[in-house]
Design an enzyme around this catalytic site. Structure first.
Site, PDB file in Angstrom:
ATOM      1  N   HIS A 191      30.066 -22.142 -14.790  1.00  0.00           N
ATOM      2  CA  HIS A 191      30.391 -21.149 -15.812  1.00  0.00           C
ATOM      3  C   HIS A 191      29.175 -21.008 -16.715  1.00  0.00           C
ATOM      4  O   HIS A 191      28.405 -21.943 -16.892  1.00  0.00           O
ATOM      5  CB  HIS A 191      31.597 -21.638 -16.609  1.00  0.00           C
ATOM      6  CG  HIS A 191      32.191 -20.640 -17.547  1.00  0.00           C
ATOM      7  ND1 HIS A 191      31.629 -20.352 -18.766  1.00  0.00           N
ATOM      8  CD2 HIS A 191      33.306 -19.873 -17.469  1.00  0.00           C
ATOM      9  CE1 HIS A 191      32.371 -19.467 -19.399  1.00  0.00           C
ATOM     10  NE2 HIS A 191      33.398 -19.150 -18.634  1.00  0.00           N
ATOM     11  N   CYS A 236      32.234 -14.829 -15.794  1.00  0.00           N
ATOM     12  CA  CYS A 236      31.236 -15.660 -16.479  1.00  0.00           C
ATOM     13  C   CYS A 236      30.500 -16.560 -15.496  1.00  0.00           C
ATOM     14  O   CYS A 236      30.117 -17.690 -15.821  1.00  0.00           O
ATOM     15  CB  CYS A 236      31.879 -16.502 -17.582  1.00  0.00           C
ATOM     16  SG  CYS A 236      32.488 -15.531 -18.970  1.00  0.00           S
ATOM     17  N   GLN A 248      39.297 -26.244 -15.875  1.00  0.00           N
ATOM     18  CA  GLN A 248      40.253 -25.744 -14.904  1.00  0.00           C
ATOM     19  C   GLN A 248      41.024 -26.865 -14.217  1.00  0.00           C
ATOM     20  O   GLN A 248      41.810 -26.595 -13.309  1.00  0.00           O
ATOM     21  CB  GLN A 248      39.522 -24.893 -13.848  1.00  0.00           C
ATOM     22  CG  GLN A 248      38.754 -23.711 -14.399  1.00  0.00           C
ATOM     23  CD  GLN A 248      39.656 -22.619 -14.937  1.00  0.00           C
ATOM     24  OE1 GLN A 248      40.790 -22.474 -14.511  1.00  0.00           O
ATOM     25  NE2 GLN A 248      39.153 -21.842 -15.878  1.00  0.00           N
ATOM     26  N   ASP A 277      32.740 -30.353 -16.421  1.00  0.00           N
ATOM     27  CA  ASP A 277      33.496 -29.245 -16.992  1.00  0.00           C
ATOM     28  C   ASP A 277      34.889 -29.286 -16.353  1.00  0.00           C
ATOM     29  O   ASP A 277      35.077 -28.873 -15.213  1.00  0.00           O
ATOM     30  CB  ASP A 277      32.773 -27.929 -16.686  1.00  0.00           C
ATOM     31  CG  ASP A 277      33.589 -26.706 -17.078  1.00  0.00           C
ATOM     32  OD1 ASP A 277      34.710 -26.866 -17.576  1.00  0.00           O
ATOM     33  OD2 ASP A 277      33.098 -25.576 -16.867  1.00  0.00           O
ATOM     34  N   LYS A 300      33.978 -39.044 -23.450  1.00  0.00           N
ATOM     35  CA  LYS A 300      32.866 -39.916 -23.106  1.00  0.00           C
ATOM     36  C   LYS A 300      32.981 -41.274 -23.732  1.00  0.00           C
ATOM     37  O   LYS A 300      33.874 -41.523 -24.507  1.00  0.00           O
ATOM     38  CB  LYS A 300      31.559 -39.260 -23.482  1.00  0.00           C
ATOM     39  CG  LYS A 300      31.094 -39.514 -24.859  1.00  0.00           C
ATOM     40  CD  LYS A 300      29.917 -38.678 -25.109  1.00  0.00           C
ATOM     41  CE  LYS A 300      28.873 -39.380 -25.862  1.00  0.00           C
ATOM     42  NZ  LYS A 300      28.453 -40.587 -25.419  1.00  0.00           N
TER      43      LYS A 300
END
Length: 447
Positions: free
Chosen positions: A170, A404, A251, A248, A274
């Site tokens: 993305h 995107c 989703q 990421d 993290k």
């Protein structure tokens, strides 16, 4: 939101959830979960299809007609709808205890602070974080990735260091690293797709990985291809060469069980997570109120994480709504949500494949590789925007454009695509309605 985990034996994840990510995260400031407490206890012995019908009742916006047709909402890759529980949680905050957090000793402020920090604890529990101190709320996934890029990235990366991305990222996980590379002299590398299944080429990933790699930043589930990356393999290989990992997960977190203690990443962004020690070593990004310990005229000392990264008045209501969303999805059971979405996604793929002239991108469910419940496609000779416009006239909401992911679209030799992305409140019947409307749209343009 950022989540830092103190997890043995190696660095775990940082999780950045957006504060207004309450439905289907996601994707970035877009796909979010907003939940309402389930209107009834989750069904135990009902079919997956019956579950979808039951869950649908929790989302009031779906009970409407568009252009004379019952709404079929399949744009969940961009933004998912909000269950009544989340709507009520937002309404209750504004009606009953609207106040700033952490700053006042009066009753409303105390109640708002308790609800806000309770939301942090709910998110931590939802993703398996060891402590709520591992969770940092940000406005969206883009801000979370930029936070890592502008703090850890600019302070750590040097000329010649390599950042390993993919062609499927993305824009939110491309542009921040491009900016950091320009400032630090770091070099960007990109993992290509496999020719046959159009998923991340893991052989190429291992070839590109080297002692020069300082960061691996990859998508867990592609918002366009739907492919699921082997996160554990990626993290283990990256750490073996001394690299940090950002995933990421926009989703994935709202759609399938995600345990940040098992993924192995240093940060995860779910519209981030993290190791706590790593967050402690990162300088603040934005200055202002709330992120300080002591302020003098010429210098300041900073609060410990997560407060260090939450300057100013936060999105309080949205964080409270996110907590309600976690409650809702936990009540449904993420394993059940995942199983239902896999069944729904397989049905979507099968029905679309049977439509002449349709080209679906990414791996198919039958190929044995993980695939999310979404399908990006094109129809021979018809522009994606025309397809989505005609579908809207039939009450079917889908996305069209480059999602995107312009570099990915160029890699596939296209400028745009159509994406149908169902979620837990969609049904097989709605998929069938969508496919029939698509056939009618194709007939309209080819007659």
């Amino acid at each position: 939101m950022l989540h830092t985990a103190r997890a043995p034996p190696s660095s775990q994840q940082f999780l950045a959830f957006t504060s207004h990510s309450v439905s289907r995260a996601s994707s970035h400031p877009k796909r979010r979960w907003v939940a309402r407490q389930a209107s009834s206890a989750p069904p135990s012995l009902q079919s997956q299809q019956a579950s979808g019908e039951l869950w649908r009742r929790d989302f009031p916006i779906l009970d409407q007609s568009v252009h004379g047709h019952r709404l079929v909402y399949l744009d969940n890759g961009a933004t998912s709808q909000k269950p009544e529980t989340v709507i009520r949680a937002l309404d209750d905050y504004y009606r009953s205890y609207n106040s700033n957090v952490h700053r006042g000793v009066h009753a409303l402020s105390a109640r708002a602070t308790a609800a806000y920090e309770s939301a942090r604890e709910k998110v931590a529990a939802f993703v398996g974080a060891a402590s709520s101190r591992e969770i940092v709320f940000t406005r969206n996934a883009s801000e979370a990735i930029n936070l890592v890029a502008q703090t850890w990235g600019t302070a750590t990366l040097r000329p010649g260091d390599e950042i390993l991305l993919s062609v499927a990222e993305h824009h939110s996980n491309l542009v921040p690293w491009q900016m950091v590379a320009q400032r630090t002299g770091a070099v960007l590398r990109h993992v290509p797709l496999t020719k046959d299944t159009e998923e991340l080429d893991m052989a190429a990933f291992h070839d590109l990985l080297s002692p020069r790699t300082r960061l691996v930043a990859l998508v867990h589930v592609s918002n366009m291809l739907g492919c699921i990356a082997p996160a554990a393999e990626i993290c283990e290989a990256a750490h073996a060469v001394g690299a940090r990992v950002l995933l990421d997960c926009c989703q994935s977190v709202p759609n399938m069980p995600v345990d940040v203690g098992r993924l192995g990443a240093d940060w995860i962004v779910a519209s981030a997570h993290k190791m706590y020690e790593l967050l402690e070593s990162m300088p603040p990004w934005m200055g202002g109120g709330e992120m300080i310990q002591d302020v003098f005229l010429d210098r300041s000392t900073y609060a410990a994480p997560p407060s260090r990264f939450e300057a100013g008045t936060p999105a309080i209501a949205e964080a409270i709504g996110l907590g309600a969303a976690c409650d809702y999805l936990t009540t449904l059971g993420m394993h059940r949500v995942d199983a239902y979405e896999r069944e729904l996604g397989a049905h979507l793929h099968e029905q679309l494949q049977a439509v002449p002239g349709v080209r679906i991108y990414g791996p198919g469910p039958e190929e044995g590789v993980g695939r999310a419940a979404l399908a990006s496609f094109n129809v021979d000779g018809i522009h994606p925007t025309d397809i989505s416009t005609i579908l809207d006239q039939s009450g079917v909401a889908v996305r069209s454009g480059h999602m995107c992911t312009q570099p990915l679209h160029r890699e596939l030799g296209i400028s745009a695509s159509v994406r149908a992305a169902p979620y837990l409140y969609n049904t097989k019947h709605e998929v069938d309605v969508f496919v029939e409307a698509l056939k009618e749209a194709i007939s309209f343009f080819t007659m």
